[in-house]
Design an enzyme around this catalytic site. Sequence first.
Site, short mmCIF file in Angstrom:
data_model
loop_
_atom_site.label_atom_id
_atom_site.label_comp_id
_atom_site.label_asym_id
_atom_site.label_seq_id
_atom_site.Cartn_x
_atom_site.Cartn_y
_atom_site.Cartn_z
N GLU A 35 -0.40 27.86 -4.32
CA GLU A 35 -0.57 28.04 -5.77
C GLU A 35 -0.67 26.70 -6.48
O GLU A 35 0.12 25.78 -6.21
CB GLU A 35 0.63 28.84 -6.29
CG GLU A 35 0.28 29.93 -7.24
CD GLU A 35 -0.61 31.02 -6.60
OE1 GLU A 35 -1.84 30.97 -6.79
OE2 GLU A 35 -0.06 31.91 -5.93
N THR A 37 -2.80 24.56 -6.04
CA THR A 37 -3.28 23.54 -5.10
C THR A 37 -4.81 23.41 -5.19
O THR A 37 -5.35 22.39 -4.80
CB THR A 37 -2.90 23.91 -3.66
OG1 THR A 37 -3.19 25.28 -3.45
CG2 THR A 37 -1.42 23.66 -3.41
N ASP A 38 -5.48 24.44 -5.71
CA ASP A 38 -6.96 24.39 -5.66
C ASP A 38 -7.54 23.24 -6.47
O ASP A 38 -8.39 22.49 -6.01
CB ASP A 38 -7.61 25.75 -6.00
CG ASP A 38 -7.32 26.30 -7.38
OD1 ASP A 38 -6.48 25.72 -8.11
OD2 ASP A 38 -7.95 27.32 -7.74
N GLY A 124 -5.31 40.99 -17.24
CA GLY A 124 -4.07 40.33 -17.68
C GLY A 124 -2.93 40.43 -16.70
O GLY A 124 -1.79 40.10 -17.03
N GLY A 126 -3.07 38.93 -13.66
CA GLY A 126 -3.16 37.82 -12.71
C GLY A 126 -3.83 38.19 -11.41
O GLY A 126 -3.62 37.54 -10.39
N SER A 128 -7.18 38.38 -11.14
CA SER A 128 -8.54 37.83 -11.22
C SER A 128 -9.60 38.84 -11.65
O SER A 128 -10.69 38.90 -11.09
CB SER A 128 -8.97 37.20 -9.89
OG SER A 128 -8.25 36.04 -9.69
N SER A 129 -9.27 39.60 -12.69
CA SER A 129 -10.28 40.51 -13.23
C SER A 129 -11.48 39.71 -13.74
O SER A 129 -12.62 40.18 -13.67
CB SER A 129 -9.69 41.37 -14.34
OG SER A 129 -9.17 40.56 -15.37
N ASP A 174 -10.14 31.62 -7.12
CA ASP A 174 -10.35 33.04 -7.42
C ASP A 174 -11.79 33.47 -7.12
O ASP A 174 -12.03 34.51 -6.52
CB ASP A 174 -10.01 33.33 -8.89
CG ASP A 174 -8.56 32.98 -9.20
OD1 ASP A 174 -7.78 32.78 -8.25
OD2 ASP A 174 -8.22 32.90 -10.39
N TYR A 226 -0.95 26.21 -18.16
CA TYR A 226 -1.81 25.97 -17.00
C TYR A 226 -2.52 24.62 -17.16
O TYR A 226 -2.51 23.77 -16.26
CB TYR A 226 -2.84 27.10 -16.86
CG TYR A 226 -3.72 26.97 -15.63
CD1 TYR A 226 -3.42 27.65 -14.46
CD2 TYR A 226 -4.86 26.16 -15.64
CE1 TYR A 226 -4.22 27.53 -13.33
CE2 TYR A 226 -5.66 26.03 -14.52
CZ TYR A 226 -5.34 26.73 -13.37
OH TYR A 226 -6.14 26.59 -12.25
C1 GAF Z 1 -5.41 30.79 -11.57
C2 GAF Z 1 -6.64 29.91 -11.44
F1 GAF Z 1 -7.75 30.59 -11.86
C3 GAF Z 1 -6.85 29.44 -10.01
O1 GAF Z 1 -7.93 28.53 -9.97
C4 GAF Z 1 -5.58 28.81 -9.44
O2 GAF Z 1 -5.38 27.51 -9.96
C5 GAF Z 1 -4.37 29.71 -9.71
O3 GAF Z 1 -4.27 30.09 -11.06
C6 GAF Z 1 -3.08 29.03 -9.30
O4 GAF Z 1 -3.04 28.83 -7.94
O5 GAF Z 1 -5.59 31.99 -10.86
#
Ligand code: GAF
Length: 385
Positions: A35, A37-38, A124, A126, A128-129, A174, A226
């Site tokens: 999490e 880390t992307d 909403g 989390g 990834s809609s 995502d 974020y």
């Molecule tokens: C959200 C973001 F869209 C992702 O890119 C990622 O950073 C995530 O939070 C946290 O790991 O889903």
Amino acid sequence: MSDVAARATAGFRQRYGAEPAGRWAAPGRVNLIGEHTDYNDGFVLPFALPLRTVVAAAVRDDGRWSVWSELDDEPVEFGPAEADEPGRVDGWAAYVAGVVWALRAAGHAVPGARLAIASDVPVGSGLSSSAAIEAAVLAALLDLGGLDLPAGRWPRLAQRAENDYVGAPTGIMDQSAVIRGRSGHALFLDCRTEAIEQIPFDLDAAGLAVLVIDSRAPHRHADGEYAARRKSCERAAKALGVAALRDVAAADLDAALARLDDSETRRRVRHVVTEDQRVLDTVELLRAGRVRDIGPLLTASHASMRDDFEITVPEIDTAVEAALAAGAYGARMTGGGFGGCVLALVDADAADAVAAAVAAAYADRGFTAPGTLTVRPAGGVARLD
Ligand code: GAF
């Protein structure tokens, strides 16, 4: 799947008085581990969910776009002028306009289109809609226009829609999960090189289940927090003289921390560096078929998000603690944080009991009851017909 596809078709017929030329479906996702880390060029291990977003679509001859979704009564309509100016289309339709924008910016001749969107991916939570909308719309527009874009380039393009049109500074996880996910596998992604490896994640064979618990926690300043975490990581990488925090090896963590002078930044760096290592360790265990043994890594990831990255909320921590107390092998928040979902790795026949234990802990604390479902890794975006 058939219900949501039927809803998209019915919506198309009702709004546009015509038949769609085709239907395209993309899933939501959960992240097994890795999490925040992307965007640090690191490692992630998400998988696609069986929940789908379906887009029914057909070409429109005047070069404009109309989009209807179940979230609204009336379609949103826009033309090239709005599509070419990030921010002009807002709300959920911005994800659609963003894909049009990203395709046009990459030099593709995007056809005008009518689109109708139905979704089983909750908004909403989390899951990834938004990436699901981006992927399904991207697939539809590419097919309708006969455009050629290799699948490996889809995630970056969809991410650009979100970063540069919608204005959310997210990483590439995502979009990669919902586009490149494969049934029965978790997607091991190196976010720097975009190299992927499909890691078998056969829960049924192991007698296990992944329980997804929707915390129902209201999102508390999630966007601002974020962006702040991302900035703080970028500042730390600069201070350490590396391109991204991925370049700090776990073995060098203490030396790196000693070079940073504020404790908050040290905690942020410790999360990212240890989380990358936990992804690598999880992948090793899964490659060896030791699915149960990843539990402690999931739980350690949660502790790191709670104590070092500071992105959890009381509902989320309660769900994790209750799941572990009820016998889960591991549990962690999944996704960007400040609400959203928890996942717990449990014996398949214990899933109901763990869900009940979480619900009871919520009731004790006076929280809104959580939602629960068990999930298996599903496939990524695809044309239905
Ligand atoms: C959200 C973001 F869209 C992702 O890119 C990622 O950073 C995530 O939070 C946290 O790991 O889903």
